[in-house]
Design a protein around this motif. Structure first.
Motif, short mmCIF file in Angstrom:
data_model
loop_
_atom_site.label_atom_id
_atom_site.label_comp_id
_atom_site.label_asym_id
_atom_site.label_seq_id
_atom_site.Cartn_x
_atom_site.Cartn_y
_atom_site.Cartn_z
N ASN A 130 59.45 50.37 31.01
CA ASN A 130 60.46 50.13 32.03
C ASN A 130 59.89 49.86 33.42
N CYS A 131 58.70 50.39 33.70
CA CYS A 131 58.17 50.20 35.05
C CYS A 131 57.03 49.18 35.10
N SER A 132 56.88 48.41 34.02
CA SER A 132 55.79 47.43 33.96
C SER A 132 56.22 46.08 34.52
N ASN A 133 55.22 45.30 34.90
CA ASN A 133 55.42 43.90 35.30
C ASN A 133 54.40 43.04 34.58
N ILE A 134 54.81 41.83 34.21
CA ILE A 134 53.96 40.91 33.48
C ILE A 134 53.52 39.78 34.40
N MET A 135 52.22 39.46 34.38
CA MET A 135 51.67 38.36 35.16
C MET A 135 51.00 37.36 34.22
N LYS A 136 51.21 36.08 34.48
CA LYS A 136 50.54 35.01 33.72
C LYS A 136 49.57 34.32 34.67
N LEU A 137 48.28 34.30 34.32
CA LEU A 137 47.27 33.72 35.20
C LEU A 137 46.45 32.68 34.46
N GLU A 138 46.02 31.66 35.19
CA GLU A 138 45.22 30.60 34.62
C GLU A 138 43.73 30.89 34.80
N LYS A 139 42.91 30.20 34.01
CA LYS A 139 41.46 30.36 34.09
C LYS A 139 40.98 30.14 35.52
N ASN A 140 40.06 30.98 35.97
CA ASN A 140 39.41 30.95 37.28
C ASN A 140 40.29 31.49 38.42
N GLU A 141 41.51 31.90 38.13
CA GLU A 141 42.30 32.55 39.18
C GLU A 141 41.72 33.92 39.49
N ILE A 142 41.76 34.30 40.75
CA ILE A 142 41.27 35.61 41.17
C ILE A 142 42.42 36.61 41.14
N LYS B 189 42.12 54.92 50.47
CA LYS B 189 41.71 53.53 50.74
C LYS B 189 41.99 52.62 49.56
N ARG B 190 41.72 53.11 48.36
CA ARG B 190 41.96 52.36 47.13
C ARG B 190 41.33 50.97 47.16
N GLU B 191 40.12 50.90 47.67
CA GLU B 191 39.44 49.61 47.77
C GLU B 191 38.75 49.28 46.45
N SER B 192 38.91 48.04 46.02
CA SER B 192 38.23 47.60 44.81
C SER B 192 36.73 47.50 45.07
N SER B 193 35.94 47.89 44.09
CA SER B 193 34.48 47.80 44.21
C SER B 193 33.95 46.48 43.65
N VAL B 194 34.82 45.68 43.05
CA VAL B 194 34.40 44.43 42.40
C VAL B 194 35.44 43.34 42.63
N PHE B 195 35.04 42.10 42.31
CA PHE B 195 35.98 40.99 42.18
C PHE B 195 36.47 40.95 40.73
N CYS B 196 37.67 40.41 40.52
CA CYS B 196 38.16 40.18 39.17
C CYS B 196 38.70 38.76 39.06
N GLU B 197 38.17 38.01 38.09
CA GLU B 197 38.55 36.61 37.89
C GLU B 197 38.99 36.41 36.44
N VAL B 198 39.96 35.52 36.25
CA VAL B 198 40.42 35.21 34.90
C VAL B 198 39.36 34.34 34.22
N PHE B 199 38.85 34.83 33.10
CA PHE B 199 37.81 34.12 32.35
C PHE B 199 38.44 33.11 31.39
N GLU B 200 39.50 33.53 30.74
CA GLU B 200 40.32 32.65 29.91
C GLU B 200 41.77 32.92 30.28
N LYS B 201 42.62 31.91 30.19
CA LYS B 201 44.04 32.06 30.49
C LYS B 201 44.54 33.41 29.99
N ALA B 202 45.16 34.19 30.88
CA ALA B 202 45.42 35.59 30.56
C ALA B 202 46.84 36.02 30.90
N THR B 203 47.32 37.00 30.15
CA THR B 203 48.56 37.71 30.45
C THR B 203 48.18 39.12 30.85
#
Length: 227
Positions: free
Chosen positions: A26-38, A88-102
């Motif tokens: 009930n509290c989730s959200n779905i994201m659709k991202l293309e390859k190479n999107e950050i 702070k909740r700062e990310s320690s890394v970058f995250c990129e879509v490697f293959e089209k992802a949900t």
């Protein structure tokens, strides 16, 4: 596909109470991202926790020379970022879509409240992070004081365990990884990686056919472990 099916496909959502799964649904959200999107950048404040429903994402850092060092390629069912109570909740890394992802997304505060109600969820997350830490320790071990061909053998062995498809004597690495991307994963120049790849091919441990990469898992393991 219904969201509840997404929930069932996430590794750390196994063996949870029915009520917990309903809350997660009930509290989730779905994201659709293309390859190479950050998905997010290093040092970006993250108020959300992300999971891979389908496809693949990679996490990486960039050094002072602007070179990329890939840390993980994360497959479906995996948690992407850490759950932190740090303000702070700062990310320690970058995250990129490697293959089209949900991607499945939760607000971290909402997610922590659900964790408080079901210890199995908390335990699953702890176990997952322990396994991830062991992967990091292996990467550190394999990056220190060994030749590049052995580093490459160790990396290919690990990738084959995660994304390999058995083809008899050979294992197909069933993910589209280029020489350039492998060099990013190992933090070396493309030319250096190509020479090491050639060494492994000459040893009969690796072959490339129709742009597909095949390895011999057991032999690779013996190769990078030998003194």
């Amino acid at each position: 596909m219904k969201t509840i099916n997404y929930i069932d496909n996430i590794n750390i959502f196994k063996n949870l109470k029915y009520e917990t799964k309903e809350e997660l649904k009930n509290c989730s959200n779905i994201m659709k991202l293309e390859k190479n999107e950050i998905l997010f950048n290093e040092k970006e404040k993250l108020d959300n926790i992300y999971f891979v429903i389908d496809g693949k994402v990679s996490t990486f850092k960039i050094n002072e020379n602007g070179d990329r060092k890939v840390i993980f390629i994360l497959n479906k069912g995996e948690m992407i970022n850490e759950i932190t109570t740090d303000k702070k909740r700062e990310s320690s890394v970058f995250c990129e879509v490697f293959e089209k992802a949900t991607i499945l997304k939760y607000n971290i505060d909402d997610f922590i409240k659900i964790m408080e109600k079901d210890f199995n969820l908390t335990k699953n997350i702890i176990n997952y992070m322990e396994r991830r830490n062991r992967r990091l320790y292996r990467q550190l071990k394999n990056s220190i004081s060994i030749k590049m061909d052995k580093k490459l053998a160790a990396k290919l062995y690990r990738i084959s365990k995660e994304f390999g498809t058995n083809k008899g004597v050979w294992t197909l690495i069933d993910v589209n990884i280029s020489i350039t991307y492998l060099s990013d994963m190992l933090g070396c120049k493309r030319e250096t990686l190509s020479r090491s790849m050639k060494t492994l091919q000459n040893e009969g441990l690796v072959k490339i056919e129709d742009k597909k990469l095949f390895v011999k898992e057991k032999e690779l393991s013996n190769y990078f472990k030998k003194q």
